[in-house]
Motif scaffolding. Sequence first.
Motif, PDB file in Angstrom:
ATOM      1  N   ILE A  56       0.866  -1.178   0.000  1.00  0.00           N
ATOM      2  CA  ILE A  56       0.000   0.000   0.000  1.00  0.00           C
ATOM      3  C   ILE A  56       0.901   1.225   0.000  1.00  0.00           C
ATOM      4  O   ILE A  56       1.766   1.354   0.867  1.00  0.00           O
ATOM      5  CB  ILE A  56      -0.919   0.026   1.232  1.00  0.00           C
ATOM      6  CG1 ILE A  56      -1.874  -1.158   1.226  1.00  0.00           C
ATOM      7  CG2 ILE A  56      -1.685   1.344   1.304  1.00  0.00           C
ATOM      8  CD1 ILE A  56      -2.713  -1.292   2.480  1.00  0.00           C
TER       9      ILE A  56
ATOM     10  N   LEU B 113      -2.821   0.508  -4.280  1.00  0.00           N
ATOM     11  CA  LEU B 113      -2.909  -0.816  -3.689  1.00  0.00           C
ATOM     12  C   LEU B 113      -2.208  -1.818  -4.592  1.00  0.00           C
ATOM     13  O   LEU B 113      -1.891  -1.504  -5.743  1.00  0.00           O
ATOM     14  CB  LEU B 113      -4.379  -1.218  -3.510  1.00  0.00           C
ATOM     15  CG  LEU B 113      -5.273  -0.189  -2.812  1.00  0.00           C
ATOM     16  CD1 LEU B 113      -6.720  -0.636  -2.837  1.00  0.00           C
ATOM     17  CD2 LEU B 113      -4.804   0.036  -1.393  1.00  0.00           C
TER      18      LEU B 113
ATOM     19  N   GLU C 223      -6.325   0.975  -6.801  1.00  0.00           N
ATOM     20  CA  GLU C 223      -6.137   2.213  -6.050  1.00  0.00           C
ATOM     21  C   GLU C 223      -7.435   2.606  -5.359  1.00  0.00           C
ATOM     22  O   GLU C 223      -8.516   2.127  -5.718  1.00  0.00           O
ATOM     23  CB  GLU C 223      -5.659   3.347  -6.952  1.00  0.00           C
ATOM     24  CG  GLU C 223      -6.700   3.864  -7.908  1.00  0.00           C
ATOM     25  CD  GLU C 223      -6.248   5.107  -8.656  1.00  0.00           C
ATOM     26  OE1 GLU C 223      -5.937   6.125  -8.005  1.00  0.00           O
ATOM     27  OE2 GLU C 223      -6.238   5.048  -9.890  1.00  0.00           O
TER      28      GLU C 223
ATOM     29  N   SER D 163     -10.358  -1.975  -8.354  1.00  0.00           N
ATOM     30  CA  SER D 163      -9.771  -3.286  -8.116  1.00  0.00           C
ATOM     31  C   SER D 163     -10.339  -4.216  -9.171  1.00  0.00           C
ATOM     32  O   SER D 163     -10.530  -3.794 -10.303  1.00  0.00           O
ATOM     33  CB  SER D 163     -10.097  -3.756  -6.689  1.00  0.00           C
ATOM     34  OG  SER D 163      -9.351  -4.911  -6.371  1.00  0.00           O
TER      35      SER D 163
END
Length: 190
Positions: free
Chosen positions: A35, A71, A75, A109
């Motif tokens: 992260i 991530l 994101e 995602s």
Amino acid sequence: DRRGRWDGERLRGMGWWPTQPLTVFQPLLPPKLKIALRAGEFYTQVAFSAARKQGFTAGGHWVVKNGGAWLQDGEVRGVNFVLPYRLQQHQWRLGIKQPVALRIDKLVSVFDMQDIRLDLQGYYPFNERQPLVLSQAEMVILRGKLSLSALRWPLRDPVVFTGQGLDLSELITALKIKQFALSGRVSGVF
């Protein structure tokens, strides 16, 4: 910063962390989480007291404004979080005058999710007289809306998921299925 005073019976004080970039917390995140904090601000404020008969009590709030992070597989953008709390006799009361509120503009995602909204209020540890309640849980996903019924701990009632207008072609595209196609929208209660 912090301030405090002793009046002979009770220690009273307050502390605050002035507004700072959220990125100051990057060193606290283990690298294996993958992260990368990239945007947003954080601040907090607390008032506390300690006395022999009363014990330790504290209350205040934490705030994250317009947070963002990269991530491992996407994101997150537009994270806004407000956590009002009180700690008294080893029990947390979350959401004093207003619920703990988490709002996320977008989470990219496997599926893109927008307008994620969570509201939480109550006690931890919880019990029948002092429950913990997730009163709002909803998001826009697959060009439709997914929501969760109010969830109360200790759990007494079944949890109900409601989907409204979820786009099946978006689901097939996100899952990268090439053997067949689906189209149309589906709604239902699970």
